[in-house]
Design an enzyme around this catalytic site. Structure first.
Site, short mmCIF file in Angstrom:
data_model
loop_
_atom_site.label_atom_id
_atom_site.label_comp_id
_atom_site.label_asym_id
_atom_site.label_seq_id
_atom_site.Cartn_x
_atom_site.Cartn_y
_atom_site.Cartn_z
N ASP A 101 88.77 108.64 36.78
CA ASP A 101 87.77 108.37 35.73
C ASP A 101 88.41 107.70 34.52
OD1 ASP A 101 85.04 108.68 34.53
OD2 ASP A 101 86.22 109.78 33.08
N HIS A 135 77.46 120.31 28.32
CA HIS A 135 77.86 118.93 28.02
C HIS A 135 76.70 118.22 27.35
CE1 HIS A 135 79.74 115.00 28.42
NE2 HIS A 135 78.54 114.55 28.74
N ARG A 191 85.24 99.93 33.12
CA ARG A 191 83.79 99.76 32.92
C ARG A 191 83.51 99.26 31.50
NH1 ARG A 191 81.84 105.37 33.67
NH2 ARG A 191 79.81 104.56 33.15
N SER A 203 80.97 110.10 36.34
CA SER A 203 82.06 110.18 35.36
C SER A 203 81.98 111.51 34.60
CB SER A 203 81.93 108.99 34.40
OG SER A 203 82.70 109.16 33.25
N LYS A 234 84.46 115.30 35.54
CA LYS A 234 85.29 115.97 34.54
C LYS A 234 84.83 117.41 34.32
CE LYS A 234 84.64 112.36 32.00
NZ LYS A 234 84.54 111.25 31.10
N1 URA Z 1 80.60 109.76 29.00
C1 URA Z 1 81.43 109.81 30.06
O1 URA Z 1 82.28 110.70 30.16
N2 URA Z 1 81.32 108.88 31.02
C2 URA Z 1 80.41 107.89 30.96
O2 URA Z 1 80.36 107.08 31.87
C3 URA Z 1 79.54 107.83 29.84
C4 URA Z 1 79.65 108.79 28.87
#
Ligand code: URA
Length: 453
Positions: A161, A82, A168, A183, A187
């Protein structure tokens, strides 16, 4: 439980228990807790932070709000990467087929462009016919048969999320490290992987502008991974200048294909190798980084990674003829060379502005509902250290819309700082793994019900 009392306790720097966090996230996901109460709680977290127990509870409950994939019946080890987001960051397009070509499965769920940074899904979708919207059974089939699938977020993965991120975004609570870390990690942990490598970007073109903030984000994500039993390694890498030269979806696919064919820009190839080698080591595919690197270089240079890429494109419905003959990728109607207005050495770049210029040109979105133009973008020709003379090309602009072109050009011209002596930032700033965690105990029980492949 009385929600105002929970908000008040966090506001006053108190602690929320696992049961309370589970109640809050379940209630928010099913709609019984309204946006205004969750907004207040998020702001309390923003100012009061989370302790380790709250962090792992929050991330674990985000993960459990939806489906967690289980690939344990697929014998290959599973790993993913990621990136926290950068300018010209097309590493996933090369890394996924490269790592899969070594026998490590890569179940990759990616995102779209965010702010000034590009997104893997938008790049993939610039390939004619390529579909990132696959069902989860089809995703499983791709991972089982090809060792890799490249899809977007589905409604059933981490629904908490999805709702929280949107909230957010409009309540100024995005830039909160425990919220960002949970977050991202919820995922990624839903992918059913054994190991994760994080590319935490640092610099003007990154969301984390300093190594200190990047280190804090990295260790927070490593801690969440450790509690879930997933090995997480983080590389802190520079984002003070674009990666490679291409910025814009189709142009970035073209540059990625050049790397997959054994050529392409040296920084893209090097960063891909650094991150991929960590993935192979993390799952025990090789016993050392050196051995991993040797295998990866072999698969890049022999065409094995390119062949895997072509199979992936075909399996996702993409037109592989556009990969073999890159002139069949989407092309902008016009190409204009942008030249330097003065002579001098490039000592710094406003990298975020360069990313924003691509958005202005149409390669990214100003609002979530905007569509992207797959063909537009530019090749950045003035890296840090370049010695420019007036009239030298700083960027090759591929554009379709005159007004957008005119808005983009001054942004690119003013992105350059001229000076006497340039200091080239190193690509790799730091490497962190579980050893970087302070010995704070992480309660593994928070994740015990989570299945992993
Ligand atoms: N990418 C995400 O998936 N979540 C965040 O909070 C910030 C960047």
């Amino acid at each position: 439980m009385f929600v105002p009392e929970l908000i008040q306790r966090k506001r006053d720097n108190g602690h929320l228990s696992h049961e309370e966090i589970a109640y809050l996230l379940a209630g928010y996901t099913d709609g019984s807790i309204p946006d205004y109460q969750m907004s207040a709680l998020l702001m309390a977290f923003f100012f009061r932070d989370m302790d380790d127990a709250e962090l792992t509870s929050w991330a674990g409950e985000m993960l459990r709000s939806g489906e967690v994939l289980d690939f344990s019946d697929i014998p290959a080890p599973k790993a993913d990467k990621h990136s926290t987001g950068g300018v010209g960051d097309k590493i996933s397009l090369i890394l996924a087929p490269l790592v899969a070509s070594t026998g490590v499965a890569v179940p990759m769920i990616s995102g779209r462009g965010l702010g000034h940074t590009g997104g893997t899904l938008d790049k993939l979708e610039s390939i004619p016919g390529f579909s990132t919207q696959q069902t989860l059974p089809r995703f499983r089939e791709l991972v089982a048969t090809l060792g890799c699938g490249l899809i977007g977020q589905t409604g059933s993965i981490c629904p908490a999320d999805k709702k929280l991120y949107a909230l957010r975004d409009v309540t100024s609570t995005v830039e909160c490290i425990p919220l960002i870390a949970s977050s991202i990690m919820s995922k990624k942990l839903a992918e059913g992987i054994n190991a994760l490598v994080l590319d935490v970007k640092v610099g003007d073109g990154a969301f984390m502008k300093t190594p200190e903030r990047a280190r804090l984000l990295a260790t927070t994500m490593i801690a969440i991974g450790k509690a879930a039993g997933v090995r997480v390694t983080a590389l802190l890498t520079q984002m003070d200048e674009p990666l490679g030269a291409a910025i814009g979806n189709s142009l970035e696919v073209i540059e990625s294909v050049e790397v997959l064919r054994g050529g392409g820009p040296a920084d893209i190839r090097e960063l891909t190798l650094l991150l991929s080698a960590e993935m192979l080591l993390s799952v025990g595919r090789t016993g050392s980084i050196e051995e991993a690197r040797e295998l990866l270089v072999k698969n890049l240079d022999s065409g094995a990674a390119y062949e895997k890429w072509c199979q992936l494109v075909t399996a996702h419905g993409g037109d592989v003829a556009a990969i073999h003959d890159l002139s069949r990728m989407p092309q902008a109607a016009h190409v204009t060379q942008i030249t330097a207005a003065r002579s001098g050495t490039v000592v710094g770049l406003a990298c975020e502005r360069i990313g924003r210029a691509a958005v202005v040109l149409g390669a990214g979105r100003a609002k979530a509902e905007d569509s992207v133009d797959p063909a537009v973008g530019f090749y950045w020709r003035a890296p840090i250290g370049a010695e420019l003379r007036e009239g030298d090309v700083i960027a090759e602009l591929h554009w379709n819309d005159e007004a957008r072109r005119d808005a983009c050009i001054p942004m690119l011209r003013t992105a350059i700082s001229y000076g006497e002596k340039a200091v080239k930032p190193p690509l790799l700033i730091d490497r962190l793994d579980e050893a970087a965690l302070t010995p704070a105990p992480i309660p593994a029980s928070r994740f015990q019900q989570v299945r992993r492949g």
